[in-house]
Scaffold this motif. Sequence first.
Motif, PDB file in Angstrom:
ATOM      1  N   VAL A 165       0.863  -1.185   0.000  1.00 50.12           N
ATOM      2  CA  VAL A 165       0.000   0.000   0.000  1.00 50.12           C
ATOM      3  C   VAL A 165       0.896   1.230   0.000  1.00 50.12           C
ATOM      4  O   VAL A 165       2.086   1.151   0.334  1.00 50.12           O
ATOM      5  N   GLN A 169      -2.208   5.335   2.584  1.00 47.84           N
ATOM      6  CA  GLN A 169      -3.111   4.249   2.952  1.00 47.84           C
ATOM      7  C   GLN A 169      -2.657   3.485   4.194  1.00 47.84           C
ATOM      8  O   GLN A 169      -3.369   2.584   4.656  1.00 47.84           O
ATOM      9  N   TYR A 173      -4.588   0.656   6.422  1.00 49.58           N
ATOM     10  CA  TYR A 173      -4.021  -0.698   6.379  1.00 49.58           C
ATOM     11  C   TYR A 173      -3.817  -1.229   7.800  1.00 49.58           C
ATOM     12  O   TYR A 173      -4.221  -2.347   8.138  1.00 49.58           O
ATOM     13  N   ARG A 196      -4.850  -5.504   1.944  1.00 48.76           N
ATOM     14  CA  ARG A 196      -4.345  -4.956   0.681  1.00 48.76           C
ATOM     15  C   ARG A 196      -5.418  -5.025  -0.421  1.00 48.76           C
ATOM     16  O   ARG A 196      -5.585  -4.094  -1.212  1.00 48.76           O
TER      17      ARG A 196
END
Length: 902
Positions: A165, A169, A173, A196
Amino acid sequence: MKKINIIDSFGLFFRLYYAMMGLRSAAGKPSGMVSGLATFIEKMNRDFPCDYAIFAFEGGGATFRHEIYPAYKATRKEAPAELKEQIPVCKEMIERMGFASFAKAGYEADDVIASLVKKYSGEYEIDILSSDKDLFALISDSVKIVDSKNKIWYDKEGCFQKYGVYPHQIRDYLAILGDTSDNVPGIKGLGERGARAILEQFGSLENATKNAEQIANTRAKNQLIAGAAESELSKKLITLYADIECLPEIESCLLPSNPFEKVVDILKEYSLNRILAKLPKTEQKELFAEPDFLSSSDEKIVQKAKSGELFSKAALSFESVLVLSENELDTLTQNLSENCVVALDTETTGLDVKTAKIVGFSFCVLKSEQRAYYVPLAHNYLGAPAQVSQNAAKRALERIYKAQVVGHNLKYDFEILRNNFGLELPKNYADTMILAWLENPEQKCAMDELASKLFAYETIKFESLVNVKKGQVFGDIEVELASKYASEDAFITLEFYKYFKQVLSKELWEVAKNLEFPFIATLISLEKSGIKADYNALNALNEKISARLKELEAQIYKIAGQSFNINSPKQLGAVLFEHLGLKAAKKTKSGYSTDESVLSSLEHPIAAPLLEFRELAKLKGTYTEPFMRLSSSGERVYTHFLHTGTATGRLSSHSPNLQNIPARGSLARDVRNCFVAENQNMLISLDYSQIELRLLAHFSADPALIAAFKADEDIHARTAISIFGDSEPSHRAVAKSINFGLIYGMGSSRLASNLGISTKEAKEYIERYFASFSTIKSYLAGIKAHAREQGRIFTLLGRQRVFDFSSAGPREQALYEREAVNSVFQGSAADIIKLAMNAIYPLLDENHKMILQIHDELIFEVAKNEAEIFAKKVANIMENVVSLNVPLKVNYAIAKSWGELK
């Protein structure tokens, strides 16, 4: 664009601790983290080049995350005790070296880093040295994460390669994954692959939650829907706070110059010899003996030394001989006599002489030094050959003891041989470590450094043979390899002896033979005695201190209007001088100074509880808790005295430091009362009264000062009358400051500061003093002039201290002049107390123990019915050990505990 390195300090500390957790200092302290930090700093600007650096720390206490989620970090295990023990040392190193650091109460180091990034990114390139995955969210065009262990830089693409990522993000995550170490819940059942996939499809967690029905995988869809609340909470916990205020200004974050020169004491304490060896060496003019002191065959060697030409490794060559045959050992040692000089060294299982077992010994004989021998006794590994027996070894060592024994740090070897074979000290011996210290008491006297300096000879390093991290000891090493290392020690020690025999003056050799070498036996006796610490009394005192600290903490927080880490100078400075708006007395490179003088000058209700808190915290952390650990098994407490540990000649105590037990303060006596005489014994304290002032009278031959001491006057009252015409208490206090201040090279500015008067008044007082004691001014000026012209001063018995005025600037020269004056008096007092201890040594036995030396004071433990007689006998020795122009005076006290002695 200039670069800033931001270091995740605790992340670095933990990594270093677990990477080097088996490493210990020469004194046995855990040192892996301290050593690792020193190496990191040494290599930082080479491996991670930057213009600025700042160490980010945890602020301590509850954070806003605990308010959101009380169970945050609740499952985290407590850090190992040896790790926690090294953290304050590492923090102290960073601060004293001059590196910028920052912490904020109620915030984590990650928040500090995020705030620094927000403030400085774009204007500067930033490398964040950390392995914390939360921080990958900060990556941008000007910000990278650096794995300092593997030297990997992560930019946006690097983040994607590592986690799948992009930086924007990362929070989503991690919110999906959760974090078991911080007790962040995450979404159960969705692992890295699922996280993911969701972020690849929807771009963000929020978008995925809104459009969960579009997820084709039914299981993943249900898990995301069911875990929506947990993921929202997790994201709040993971999100970094980037708006901390009062961050360091960039110019305060410049890399310090020569940082290790500011922490030499820590480097020595933790045996960081590799770094110490790289520090600039103090040059000095050598003092050589007259030609008739030399043997004609050694003249060319002396000329090499005088001209500065060093021996090369090729010039110092020898054959290492492994001795496995007892018959061969008998043959090698049977003809040794008192006319032989034999270098001797032992190899053991450890550094603690009380528990270490001998593994082998090496020796090298003068006139046959092309060969050096190693005798293995207890190497224990698969395939180890039969070795020399203890009986045969003892027989050989007894023969060696008949010769003149030479060693490097003989105190250790003598104690090992006494404990393992029952051998008492030989009649004649010489210690090359002491000879090196006498030549220049500020040079490095360890064998490796000395061989490099004197002969450009690189010795085999212990670490290259023995993997201490894996628990190896010397006995695990193959005897052939061990022989090369051990025999080299004996060979190089003999080379040291030859060198110092050539270059030291007759006067220094007399000091060595008549004072310092005999003092080895005295020190062994002193260290063997130990002192009894009362565990129950220490525990009660510790509980009392802990309770009072809690009261003070609450009081300080109430006055400050906020909680913070009271032990953090950074946070304390911010509270005092920013939050409370008090006037800052002084600033250092790392921020506001909050030392004792600053706190004492504050006219605010917070000052008194802060001073008391700091005093009690030191008592608890430095004395009560450590001594409780040492005395928990009921054994006596044993310290180690460094014979060559100071430039003035004084002994220094360590592991633990018993010379530094507080003598003043609200609970100082309570701490000392925890050290007691055992059974029906009593403690006796004897100390020299005003010995340095008496030495001033002796050296200056001032008639007024001599007359005052001969008449046994109160010297401070006498000085007050000379200056002010009376001896009222305030005037006597000024006189006392002048009397002792002049010995320590104090000028009018320092006197003015100490007394809170103007410099003009201080100058006037000093001039009145010099007018009353007419010869003192010229004598003190003479010490300084001699130091400048000759580059050295001498003590009463002829020890020297060397100063390199030639390469010193004005400030350093002024410092050298003050140290020169101080060294004459403090060094001469050290001479006298050593002479006295050597003279007292024959009186010592199991019933008459000398247990401590604290500079001008000696403490003994003796049976109650003998205490008074013994005290008078020792006082008589101390008062008559040297003859001065004035009498030496000794005061003594007898009591059951240390605290009651005075």
